[in-house]
Design a protein around this motif. Structure first.
Motif, PDB file in Angstrom:
ATOM      1  N   VAL A  79     -21.844  44.283 -65.777  1.00 28.30           N
ATOM      2  CA  VAL A  79     -22.970  44.710 -66.964  1.00 28.30           C
ATOM      3  C   VAL A  79     -24.156  44.965 -66.226  1.00 28.30           C
ATOM      4  CG1 VAL A  79     -23.782  45.738 -69.119  1.00 28.30           C
ATOM      5  CG2 VAL A  79     -22.386  44.045 -68.855  1.00 28.30           C
ATOM      6  N   GLU A  80     -24.834  44.850 -65.562  1.00 23.80           N
ATOM      7  CA  GLU A  80     -25.681  45.463 -64.461  1.00 23.80           C
ATOM      8  C   GLU A  80     -25.551  46.397 -63.687  1.00 23.80           C
ATOM      9  OE1 GLU A  80     -29.195  45.231 -65.535  1.00 23.80           O
ATOM     10  OE2 GLU A  80     -28.663  43.775 -67.545  1.00 23.80           O
ATOM     11  N   ALA A  81     -24.230  45.431 -62.800  1.00 24.44           N
ATOM     12  CA  ALA A  81     -23.675  46.394 -62.009  1.00 24.44           C
ATOM     13  C   ALA A  81     -23.623  47.800 -62.588  1.00 24.44           C
ATOM     14  CB  ALA A  81     -23.242  46.000 -61.193  1.00 24.44           C
ATOM     15  N   VAL A  82     -22.419  47.979 -63.555  1.00 25.23           N
ATOM     16  CA  VAL A  82     -21.976  49.019 -63.872  1.00 25.23           C
ATOM     17  C   VAL A  82     -23.836  50.015 -64.058  1.00 25.23           C
ATOM     18  CG1 VAL A  82     -21.049  51.034 -66.113  1.00 25.23           C
ATOM     19  CG2 VAL A  82     -20.109  48.528 -64.709  1.00 25.23           C
ATOM     20  N   LYS A  83     -24.848  49.386 -64.778  1.00 31.30           N
ATOM     21  CA  LYS A  83     -25.826  49.878 -64.938  1.00 31.30           C
ATOM     22  C   LYS A  83     -26.292  51.382 -64.139  1.00 31.30           C
ATOM     23  CE  LYS A  83     -28.128  48.325 -68.288  1.00 31.30           C
ATOM     24  NZ  LYS A  83     -29.552  46.919 -68.829  1.00 31.30           N
ATOM     25  N   THR A 104     -13.296  52.370 -55.701  1.00 26.45           N
ATOM     26  CA  THR A 104     -12.012  53.012 -55.532  1.00 26.45           C
ATOM     27  C   THR A 104     -11.420  54.369 -55.498  1.00 26.45           C
ATOM     28  OG1 THR A 104     -11.078  52.143 -57.536  1.00 26.45           O
ATOM     29  CG2 THR A 104     -11.416  50.422 -55.933  1.00 26.45           C
ATOM     30  N   GLU A 105     -10.517  54.353 -54.639  1.00 25.83           N
ATOM     31  CA  GLU A 105      -9.804  55.986 -55.263  1.00 25.83           C
ATOM     32  C   GLU A 105      -9.536  55.887 -57.102  1.00 25.83           C
ATOM     33  OE1 GLU A 105      -6.552  58.917 -54.524  1.00 25.83           O
ATOM     34  OE2 GLU A 105      -7.245  57.639 -53.042  1.00 25.83           O
ATOM     35  N   ASP A 106      -9.064  54.983 -57.987  1.00 24.56           N
ATOM     36  CA  ASP A 106      -8.585  54.750 -59.065  1.00 24.56           C
ATOM     37  C   ASP A 106     -10.460  54.759 -60.215  1.00 24.56           C
ATOM     38  OD1 ASP A 106      -5.984  54.857 -58.844  1.00 24.56           O
ATOM     39  OD2 ASP A 106      -5.920  53.022 -59.519  1.00 24.56           O
ATOM     40  N   THR A 107     -10.958  54.175 -59.557  1.00 23.29           N
ATOM     41  CA  THR A 107     -12.196  53.485 -60.324  1.00 23.29           C
ATOM     42  C   THR A 107     -13.745  53.890 -59.812  1.00 23.29           C
ATOM     43  OG1 THR A 107     -10.978  52.587 -61.520  1.00 23.29           O
ATOM     44  CG2 THR A 107     -13.066  52.106 -62.596  1.00 23.29           C
ATOM     45  N   PRO A 108     -13.989  55.198 -59.092  1.00 22.11           N
ATOM     46  CA  PRO A 108     -15.036  55.561 -58.590  1.00 22.11           C
ATOM     47  C   PRO A 108     -16.583  55.122 -59.518  1.00 22.11           C
ATOM     48  CG  PRO A 108     -14.341  58.445 -59.119  1.00 22.11           C
ATOM     49  CD  PRO A 108     -13.702  55.974 -59.419  1.00 22.11           C
ATOM     50  N   GLN A 109     -17.631  55.356 -58.691  1.00 23.48           N
ATOM     51  CA  GLN A 109     -19.263  55.637 -59.750  1.00 23.48           C
ATOM     52  C   GLN A 109     -19.394  56.700 -59.693  1.00 23.48           C
ATOM     53  OE1 GLN A 109     -22.404  54.502 -57.537  1.00 23.48           O
ATOM     54  NE2 GLN A 109     -21.477  55.415 -55.739  1.00 23.48           N
ATOM     55  N   PHE A 110     -19.790  56.892 -61.461  1.00 23.89           N
ATOM     56  CA  PHE A 110     -20.094  58.431 -61.933  1.00 23.89           C
ATOM     57  C   PHE A 110     -21.489  58.303 -62.615  1.00 23.89           C
ATOM     58  CE2 PHE A 110     -16.825  56.619 -64.667  1.00 23.89           C
ATOM     59  CZ  PHE A 110     -18.100  56.417 -66.064  1.00 23.89           C
ATOM     60  N   GLU A 111     -22.071  59.195 -62.705  1.00 21.00           N
ATOM     61  CA  GLU A 111     -23.383  59.021 -63.175  1.00 21.00           C
ATOM     62  C   GLU A 111     -23.544  58.990 -64.868  1.00 21.00           C
ATOM     63  OE1 GLU A 111     -27.159  61.943 -63.626  1.00 21.00           O
ATOM     64  OE2 GLU A 111     -24.766  63.435 -62.994  1.00 21.00           O
ATOM     65  N   ASN A 112     -24.542  58.053 -65.058  1.00 15.12           N
ATOM     66  CA  ASN A 112     -24.454  57.751 -66.307  1.00 15.12           C
ATOM     67  C   ASN A 112     -23.684  56.687 -66.554  1.00 15.12           C
ATOM     68  OD1 ASN A 112     -27.356  58.461 -66.932  1.00 15.12           O
ATOM     69  ND2 ASN A 112     -26.661  60.259 -66.711  1.00 15.12           N
ATOM     70  N   CYS A 121     -19.609  54.544 -71.304  1.00 14.99           N
ATOM     71  CA  CYS A 121     -18.658  54.051 -71.092  1.00 14.99           C
ATOM     72  C   CYS A 121     -19.137  53.089 -72.632  1.00 14.99           C
ATOM     73  CB  CYS A 121     -19.079  52.652 -70.430  1.00 14.99           C
ATOM     74  SG  CYS A 121     -17.901  53.710 -68.553  1.00 14.99           S
ATOM     75  N   SER A 122     -20.377  53.010 -72.398  1.00 15.18           N
ATOM     76  CA  SER A 122     -20.470  52.015 -73.952  1.00 15.18           C
ATOM     77  C   SER A 122     -20.525  52.556 -75.080  1.00 15.18           C
ATOM     78  CB  SER A 122     -22.418  51.995 -74.204  1.00 15.18           C
ATOM     79  OG  SER A 122     -23.001  51.038 -72.627  1.00 15.18           O
ATOM     80  N   MET A 123     -20.685  54.551 -75.074  1.00 15.77           N
ATOM     81  CA  MET A 123     -20.431  54.993 -76.466  1.00 15.77           C
ATOM     82  C   MET A 123     -18.601  55.159 -76.317  1.00 15.77           C
ATOM     83  SD  MET A 123     -20.851  57.193 -78.779  1.00 15.77           S
ATOM     84  CE  MET A 123     -22.317  58.481 -78.308  1.00 15.77           C
TER      85      MET A 123
END
Length: 380
Positions: free
Chosen positions: A65-69, A88-96, A101-103
């Protein structure tokens, strides 16, 4: 106690980038189709909420969870991104990322709350169904696994025995392995064999461990499986699973990527299956789960020709409305047909003029029957 529909345009913000195949515009298109057809009213719609960190940590580890934040603020190193599955190509990081994801998780938990607090027995929340997320790692377009969080939330907060049903073309690996040693949450997944398709799991022999042995049910059907074989295997095995488990509630992931026009899988279902699947789950919920059913979304990557019509059937099934036939609403066609680069469907049912006959049909049907026979033997 009419069914309810969880939706807000805030849920469209779960988006990796403009070229990624996971496109939540499909959610808006489905909602607009139902509204323009007169099947969904504003009084049916309930807005989502934001899931708390404690709720997310019912399944996910604190360090993830901390990493995602941090990833949502682009603060992770390359090594950390790799460790948490976020580069990864499938699941890259994105802003906020964490907030969005929490929503999405909160929309699913809002649906649970509506059922368990007596507002409705059946609720649709098509934004969710991110079944590949693991406790400490993102995977397969999925960061937080809202489906698994919902199951654990139901178990811990409401003491519910949950039957999780997954009809996405991809095996529901994240949910299965979260509860692989748990006897209170039974996971059922019918999917394309992992021989050819991500994530490569979901074998018949994956049955759970320790207290959870026998509480994982997998039906890997052969590539190019068509409607009749799929529906036969699905209906017989699911009925038997529900009869044995006797759940308090059903949580289902309704991926529609087994459609023959989906670009990412090799199954050959048509609109016939997507009319029948949710109506059968609805019947199973009424018969074995006190009428309680939470329906989530899942996969579906042909947003123009497949997803809106197929997902609409989930809401229609929940309301005991027969699958409509004939022309789609003019309002919907006029809004979306000009935007599509593909030939846009004009009717509720598929035009099968481009459907290719499968030369191995008898062999495929026989293989699927052997899978069904083996599962039924396990369930005796």
């Amino acid at each position: 106690m009419k069914p309810l529909y969880v939706y807000s345009e805030e849920l469209l913000k779960y988006r990796f980038n403009d070229t990624h195949p996971f496109n939540q515009m499909r959610l808006k298109m489905t909602t607009d189709l139902l509204k323009s057809a007169g099947f969904l009213n504003d009084s049916d719609i309930v807005g989502p909420r934001v899931a708390t960190e404690d709720e997310i940590k019912l399944v996910h580890t604190e360090d993830f969870v901390e990493a995602v934040k941090r990833a949502g603020h682009f603060e992770l190193s390359e090594e950390e991104l790799i460790n948490f599955g976020l580069n990864t190509e499938d699941t890259p990081q994105f802003e906020n990322m964490h907030e969005k994801c929490s929503m999405l998780v909160g929309a699913t938990l809002r649906a649970v709350d509506l059922i368990m607090n007596g507002r409705a027995k059946k609720v649709t929340s098509l934004a969710g169904g991110l079944h590949h997320g693991f406790t400490g790692k993102a995977s397969g377009f999925c960061v937080y696994n809202d489906a698994a969080i919902a199951c654990e939330y139901l178990r811990q907060k409401f003491n519910q025995r949950v039957l999780y049903i997954d009809t996405d073309a991809h095996h529901g690996d994240g949910v299965q392995f979260t509860f692989y040693d748990n006897k209170d949450i039974m996971t059922y997944s019918i999917h394309e064999t992992g021989r050819y398709l991500f994530p490569g799991t979901g074998l018949v022999t994956e049955r759970g461990v320790d207290n959870g042995f026998g509480f994982s049910v997998n039906l890997p059907v052969d590539a190019f499986t068509e409607d009749d074989s799929y529906l036969e295997v699905f209906k017989e095995s699911l009925e038997r699973t529900a009869e044995i488990f006797q759940p308090d509630i059903i949580v289902s992931v309704n991926g529609v990527d087994a459609h023959y026009r989906d670009p990412m899988t090799h199954l050959s279902l048509t609109s016939k299956s997507y009319e029948e699947i949710p109506r059968f789950v609805n019947d199973i919920a009424d018969k074995y789960a006190h009428g309680k059913w939470l329906a989530l979304g899942g996969g579906g990557y042909n947003i123009w020709q497949v997803v809106p019509r197929s997902w609409a059937q989930v809401w229609l099934a929940m309301n005991n409305i027969e699958a409509p036939k004939g022309r789609l609403p003019e309002e919907f066609l006029s809004e979306y047909k000009p935007l599509s680069k593909l030939e846009f469907p004009e009717n509720w049912e598929d035009d099968l003029s481009d459907y290719m006959e499968i030369p191995r049909r008898p062999e495929i049907t026989e293989k699927n029957q052997l899978v069904l026979d083996r599962i039924l033997m396990y369930l005796e």
